[in-house]
Every structure is written in C-alpha cells, then in structure tokens.
Design an enzyme around this catalytic site. Structure first.
Site, short mmCIF file in Angstrom:
data_model
loop_
_atom_site.label_atom_id
_atom_site.label_comp_id
_atom_site.label_asym_id
_atom_site.label_seq_id
_atom_site.Cartn_x
_atom_site.Cartn_y
_atom_site.Cartn_z
N ILE A 12 -17.72 0.79 10.62
CA ILE A 12 -18.61 -0.20 11.21
C ILE A 12 -19.79 0.49 11.90
CG2 ILE A 12 -18.76 -2.13 12.83
CD1 ILE A 12 -15.76 -2.65 12.20
N ILE A 52 -16.03 11.13 22.97
CA ILE A 52 -16.47 10.16 23.99
C ILE A 52 -15.85 10.49 25.35
CG2 ILE A 52 -14.63 8.52 23.43
CD1 ILE A 52 -16.58 6.25 24.00
N SER A 117 -12.06 -7.01 19.60
CA SER A 117 -11.24 -7.44 18.47
C SER A 117 -10.56 -8.78 18.70
CB SER A 117 -10.16 -6.39 18.25
OG SER A 117 -9.21 -6.85 17.33
N TYR A 141 -2.85 -1.85 20.03
CA TYR A 141 -4.28 -1.80 19.71
C TYR A 141 -5.02 -2.94 20.42
CZ TYR A 141 -8.47 -2.94 17.09
OH TYR A 141 -9.76 -3.28 16.75
N LYS A 145 -7.91 -2.90 23.58
CA LYS A 145 -9.24 -3.52 23.51
C LYS A 145 -9.43 -4.50 24.68
CE LYS A 145 -11.13 -1.76 19.77
NZ LYS A 145 -12.37 -1.70 19.01
N PHE A 208 2.74 -7.40 3.13
CA PHE A 208 3.75 -7.29 4.19
C PHE A 208 4.18 -8.67 4.71
CE2 PHE A 208 1.36 -3.18 4.70
CZ PHE A 208 2.35 -2.40 4.14
O1 LIG Z 1 -1.59 -2.79 2.30
C1 LIG Z 1 -1.64 -3.79 3.04
C2 LIG Z 1 -2.50 -3.86 4.16
C3 LIG Z 1 -2.49 -4.99 4.94
N1 LIG Z 1 -1.67 -6.04 4.64
C4 LIG Z 1 -1.71 -7.26 5.45
O2 LIG Z 1 -3.03 -7.74 5.43
C5 LIG Z 1 -3.34 -8.42 6.64
C6 LIG Z 1 -4.59 -7.81 7.24
O3 LIG Z 1 -4.27 -6.49 7.64
P1 LIG Z 1 -5.39 -5.40 7.98
O4 LIG Z 1 -6.39 -5.38 6.88
O5 LIG Z 1 -4.69 -4.14 8.32
O6 LIG Z 1 -6.12 -6.01 9.23
P2 LIG Z 1 -5.50 -6.50 10.64
O7 LIG Z 1 -4.22 -5.87 10.97
O8 LIG Z 1 -5.56 -7.99 10.60
O9 LIG Z 1 -6.48 -5.88 11.69
C7 LIG Z 1 -7.83 -5.93 11.47
O10 LIG Z 1 -8.32 -7.08 12.07
C8 LIG Z 1 -8.32 -7.05 13.48
C9 LIG Z 1 -8.77 -8.39 14.00
O11 LIG Z 1 -8.18 -9.44 13.33
C10 LIG Z 1 -9.22 -5.91 13.88
O12 LIG Z 1 -9.46 -5.89 15.22
C11 LIG Z 1 -8.57 -4.63 13.44
O13 LIG Z 1 -9.33 -3.53 13.84
C12 LIG Z 1 -8.44 -4.63 11.97
O14 LIG Z 1 -7.64 -3.54 11.59
C13 LIG Z 1 -2.08 -8.26 7.51
O15 LIG Z 1 -1.29 -9.40 7.31
C14 LIG Z 1 -1.36 -7.07 6.91
O16 LIG Z 1 0.03 -7.08 7.11
C15 LIG Z 1 -0.83 -5.99 3.54
O17 LIG Z 1 -0.09 -6.93 3.25
N2 LIG Z 1 -0.83 -4.86 2.78
#
Ligand SMILES: O=c1ccn([C@@H]2O[C@H](COP(=O)(O)OP(=O)(O)O[C@H]3O[C@H](CO)[C@@H](O)[C@H](O)[C@H]3O)[C@@H](O)[C@H]2O)c(=O)[nH]1
Length: 329
Positions: A12, A52, A117, A141, A145, A208
């Site tokens: 970002i 930082i 976030s 995490y 934040k 997942f």
């Molecule tokens: O290989 C993968 C990777 C992710 N997921 C799922 O996809 C969704 C989104 O996951 P991810 O892309 O890792 O994003 P988040 O965990 O939702 O977190 C993101 O979104 C947040 C706010 O919603 C931000 O603040 C974070 O920095 C950012 O990592 C979740 O249900 C995960 O379990 C899968 O099923 N398989």
C-alpha cells in the site's frame, strides 16, 4: 508539499508514494525493508532504509528533509501471523507508533495519516460497519491498530499532533501500469493466493472454513481497490491540513463478497478452473466485514472508481502473470 512515507516500500505504501508524486508532492520514503521491496519504490522518491522505531533517525529525516506531513504504513499486517506471534505485533506496531510520534513532536511535524484497519472492529454487531461501531478486535493485529489509534488520540490531546486514521477493509488490485502489485512473504491474502494458484496450477489453495454465519458459510469481506485507497489518503491529508482536526474514516465499498464468490470471480477473470481444498477455520477471522464509508464519501468527497470486484481481480491478475515471483523476478 514534502511528505514522509514510512513503510513506503510495502504494497500500500509504494502505491501511495506514486499517487503522491503524481499529484505534484515531493516524497521521502523510510522503510526497513523487512517486508517491503526496494524495487517497488518510485525512483523519484528519496529513499532511506531504516526502522520506524529509530526515533533519532526519524526525527533527523523530518528536520533535514523539511517534512510537512507523514503517512504511516510501517506496521505488520497479517492476521494469522499476529495470532501465532502476538508479541512481534505488539512490539513492532505499538513501539513504532510511539517512536514516530515522539520524533514528530521533536521535529515539530504535526500532521499524520495512518493506515488503520477494519480489524479494529472485531465481530460487528451490525453490517455495514460505521465508524462509531464498537471496537472489540478478535486478533492481536486488530488490537495493535486500535492501540495505535488510541496513542494518536492522546498525542493530539497532549502535543497537538493532528491525525487521520483510515480503517481499510480488504485492499486488492495492482496499479494500472502494472508496476506495483501485492507481494507479501509469506503470502496470506486471499486474492494473491488464488492467483498464485492459477499461475502455478499447484492446487495448494485452501479456503479456510465454510461453517461461518454467512451466505455460503465462508467469510465475507469488502474489497477496496488500491488506487481508490490511495486517493482517499491524499484527500484525507488535504482535509486534515485544512481543518486541523483529527478523525477516523472507514474505507470500503459496502459490497460484501464471500471467499467462494471471490474464487468464482477469479476463475471467470483468469479463465482457469482453479482447484482448492476446503480447510478448517484460520484463527482470528471475523465472519463478515463490510464497510459503511458514507463518512469518507461525504466529508472527504471520496469517490471510489473501481467497485467491480472482477475489474479489481483483473488488475491483480495482470501483475501476477507479469511477476509470478513478485518483486524477486
Ligand atoms: O489462502 C487463503 C487466504 C485467505 N483466506 C481467507 O480469505 C479471507 C480474507 O483473508 P485475507 O486476505 O488474509 O484478509 P483479512 O484477514 O481479512 O485481513 C485483511 O483485511 C483486514 C481488514 O479487513 C486488513 O486490515 C488486513 O491488513 C488484511 O490482511 C479470510 O476469510 C481468510 O481466512 C483463505 O481462505 N485462503
């Protein structure tokens, strides 16, 4: 204006650097390169490698470079990693914010835009989520934040450092010129993992969990496109410097897509039937996160241009095909 972008070599941050330069600003980048990539930084930006948490270095840069305002992207940001290594997250994220604010106070720089976030909300009681919803994070995490936002609030009260926290939902996509895309190590984000599987055909993609309280049992997320997100930062900075008032804004589209819907959209964009395994839940995932961004649209006059998730996936797909190994090519 001269802006210091801390964490300007990450996904970002590097896009924000380009956006700021394109709008006529002079940009100085400070990045430790723990997770960012030197190659991602626009060559027109002046680059310092450093941490930082080194407040003397940050203070020196702020003074010597005559910085007017700071954008802060230098935090660890992987939800599953934070669940496994909470101390790493508290140490880096919280200490980093304290050191940055101390350096800003010391150098007399009073404006900060911060990458916060949606993870600060935890499991929302209602959707879409507004900024005054309860903040009860369910992973380290998100809690770091929230702590960083609270530290900013008290630094404003005591030292007059004005700040805007932008609570992003799920950021996705690559720059339209194909120069900057999403490349984390390890990669834990959904869209990059889907597209990596499409490129490699390795069949390693796992979704997942399909027992959440959502339309198809998989998590629902709100995907905001990277250049729209960058526009919001620039609008936020202008707003902050005009009003001299600290605030918090959500950045999302109000459209929620389940993980399986994102996979389906990626299959359509790539024309590949991407194989996957349905796995157990990953720790720290709220069921659904969907933003109400009315406040940013009304007050900042933010107008996201890319709300079609297929278009967002298509830009990411272009990047993944060009750079299948990310910046390591
Ligand atoms: O290989 C993968 C990777 C992710 N997921 C799922 O996809 C969704 C989104 O996951 P991810 O892309 O890792 O994003 P988040 O965990 O939702 O977190 C993101 O979104 C947040 C706010 O919603 C931000 O603040 C974070 O920095 C950012 O990592 C979740 O249900 C995960 O379990 C899968 O099923 N398989």
């Amino acid at each position: 204006m001269r802006i210091l972008v801390v964490g300007g070599a990450g996904y970002i941050g590097s896009n924000a650097v380009r956006g700021l330069i394109n709008q006529g600003n002079e940009v100085v980048v400070l990045d430790a390169l723990y997770t960012g990539h030197r190659k991602a930084v626009d060559p027109q930006a002046k680059f310092y490698q450093g941490d930082i948490e080194n407040k003397f270095l940050v203070s020196q840069i702020l003074r010597n470079e005559h910085i007017d305002a700071v954008m802060h992207f230098a935090a660890y940001s992987l939800v599953p990693e934070s669940v496994k290594k909470p101390l790493k997250y508290y140490d880096n994220n919280v200490s980093g914010m304290i050191a940055l604010l101390e350096a800003m106070k010391d150098a007399g720089v009073n404006y900060l835009v911060f990458s916060s976030s949606a993870a600060t909300y935890g499991i929302p009681k209602q959707l879409p989520i507004t900024e005054d919803s309860p903040t009860e994070p369910i992973n380290p995490y998100g809690e770091t934040k929230l702590m960083m936002e609270k530290i900013m609030h008290w630094a404003d009260q005591a030292d007059g450092i004005k700040s805007i926290a932008l609570r992003y939902f799920n950021v996705a996509g690559a720059s339209s010129d194909g120069k900057t895309g999403e490349d984390h190590a390890p990669e834990t984000h959904l869209i990059p993992n889907i597209l990596k599987s499409a490129v490699s055909g390795d069949g390693k993609l796992t979704i997942f969990g399909n027992d959440y309280d959502t339309k198809d049992g998989t998590n629902v997320r709100d995907y905001v496109e990277i250049s729209d997100l960058v526009d919001a930062h620039i609008l936020a900075l202008k707003h902050l410097m005009t009003t001299n008032k600290s605030d918090i804004f959500n950045l999302g589209t109000a459209h929620g897509y389940s993980n399986l819907e994102i996979l389906q959209a990626a299959c359509e964009v790539t024309g590949i039937d991407i194989p996957y395994t349905m796995g157990p839940r990953r720790g720290g995932d709220p069921d659904s996160l969907v933003a109400d961004s009315t406040k940013a649209r009304t007050i900042l006059k933010w107008q996201p241009q890319h709300e079609n998730v297929q278009e967002v996936i298509a830009s990411a797909w272009k990047w993944h095909q060009t750079c299948p190994n990310g910046y390591d090519d």
